[in-house]
Write an enzyme that holds these catalytic residues in place. Sequence first.
Site, PDB file in Angstrom:
ATOM      1  N   LYS A  32       0.422  -1.539  -0.557  1.00 42.66           N
ATOM      2  CA  LYS A  32      -0.262   0.069   0.030  1.00 42.66           C
ATOM      3  C   LYS A  32       0.719   0.776  -0.331  1.00 42.66           C
ATOM      4  O   LYS A  32       0.827   2.089   0.169  1.00 42.66           O
ATOM      5  CB  LYS A  32      -0.940   0.070   1.106  1.00 42.66           C
ATOM      6  CG  LYS A  32      -1.809  -0.928   1.119  1.00 42.66           C
ATOM      7  CD  LYS A  32      -2.783  -1.621  -0.070  1.00 42.66           C
ATOM      8  CE  LYS A  32      -3.849  -0.543  -0.722  1.00 42.66           C
ATOM      9  NZ  LYS A  32      -4.083  -1.342  -1.990  1.00 42.66           N
TER      10      LYS A  32
ATOM     11  N   ARG B  71       2.553  -0.591  -7.361  1.00 37.18           N
ATOM     12  CA  ARG B  71       1.573  -0.776  -8.237  1.00 37.18           C
ATOM     13  C   ARG B  71       2.215   0.390  -9.661  1.00 37.18           C
ATOM     14  O   ARG B  71       2.610   0.085 -10.806  1.00 37.18           O
ATOM     15  CB  ARG B  71       0.524  -1.393  -8.299  1.00 37.18           C
ATOM     16  CG  ARG B  71      -0.849  -1.156  -9.470  1.00 37.18           C
ATOM     17  CD  ARG B  71       0.288  -2.159 -10.754  1.00 37.18           C
ATOM     18  NE  ARG B  71       0.683  -3.901  -9.965  1.00 37.18           N
ATOM     19  CZ  ARG B  71       0.937  -4.470 -11.161  1.00 37.18           C
ATOM     20  NH1 ARG B  71       1.177  -4.317 -11.842  1.00 37.18           N
ATOM     21  NH2 ARG B  71       0.984  -5.896 -10.201  1.00 37.18           N
TER      22      ARG B  71
ATOM     23  N   ARG C 239       5.515   5.248   2.473  1.00 37.82           N
ATOM     24  CA  ARG C 239       4.599   6.285   2.174  1.00 37.82           C
ATOM     25  C   ARG C 239       4.144   6.570   3.801  1.00 37.82           C
ATOM     26  O   ARG C 239       4.413   5.662   5.154  1.00 37.82           O
ATOM     27  CB  ARG C 239       2.876   5.527   1.614  1.00 37.82           C
ATOM     28  CG  ARG C 239       1.942   6.600   1.884  1.00 37.82           C
ATOM     29  CD  ARG C 239       1.083   5.566   0.887  1.00 37.82           C
ATOM     30  NE  ARG C 239      -0.755   6.371   1.661  1.00 37.82           N
ATOM     31  CZ  ARG C 239      -1.659   5.561   0.537  1.00 37.82           C
ATOM     32  NH1 ARG C 239      -1.687   4.359   0.342  1.00 37.82           N
ATOM     33  NH2 ARG C 239      -2.672   5.543   0.554  1.00 37.82           N
TER      34      ARG C 239
END
Length: 265
Positions: free
Chosen positions: A22, A26, A103
């Site tokens: 997450k 991707r 992140r």
Amino acid sequence: APAPPRPGAKRLPQAIVVGVKKGGTRAVLEFIRVHPDVRALGTEPHFFDRNYERGLEWYRSLMPRTLDSQITVEKTPSYFVTKEAPRRIFNMSRDTKLIVVVRNPVTRAISDYTQTLSKKPDIPTFEGLSFRNRSLGLVDTSWSAIRIGLYALHLQSWLQYFPLSQILFVSGERLITDPAGEMAKVQDFLGVRRVLTDKHFYFNKTKGFPCLRRAAGGSAPRCLGKSKGRTHVQIDADVIEQLRDFYRPHNVKFYETVGQDFRWE
């Protein structure tokens, strides 16, 4: 007639996107595979965590064919938190380049929870899973959504085998606000020319994500799939504040270790 075999050979990856779940892995993969000198495996092989006993030849057989001028890349974000992964990758090749997309750990955890919730609607609340004791502010670090965000902790295992110069930390936030800038770093790190630039990206306001423009080869513009850019579950502001306080010292340690400030505070 059957299609002629693709030229080139299947090679073990020279670069791996090892984390984090997450974080924006991707997007990095979809963006970098536009590069003519990069070939990437589309699915996550989970070799160094779940399929290691199948052996390196099995792993190699999954890879796309490449020319000598091309590099092979795969991504499996769970490697970052897998104890054995650094040693196993080192044993394959000590020269492997590692990419970690990080992140803000709090938004990462909420994103992780949102994804799980979409598959298992009857799990406990985010708040319930985050704390062992909310009134005492005791965070439950055994819950994977919280644990993955302890980047400095996980990084220690990697630094036992790889120098920092072989690890690139990509900001998941800047990947959204300045995809060309972050991807310039990725291209430099991989040692390929800077083909991906501003003109490759446009911002899709509906998704809140950058997308790739139509390539010269005429392929349609590429945006990340429906499962990306999900609306996050609304979490109580106090819970977020407590988690920010919890992560702060860990974040600072991470910034100091990698020599980079991600501005999550």
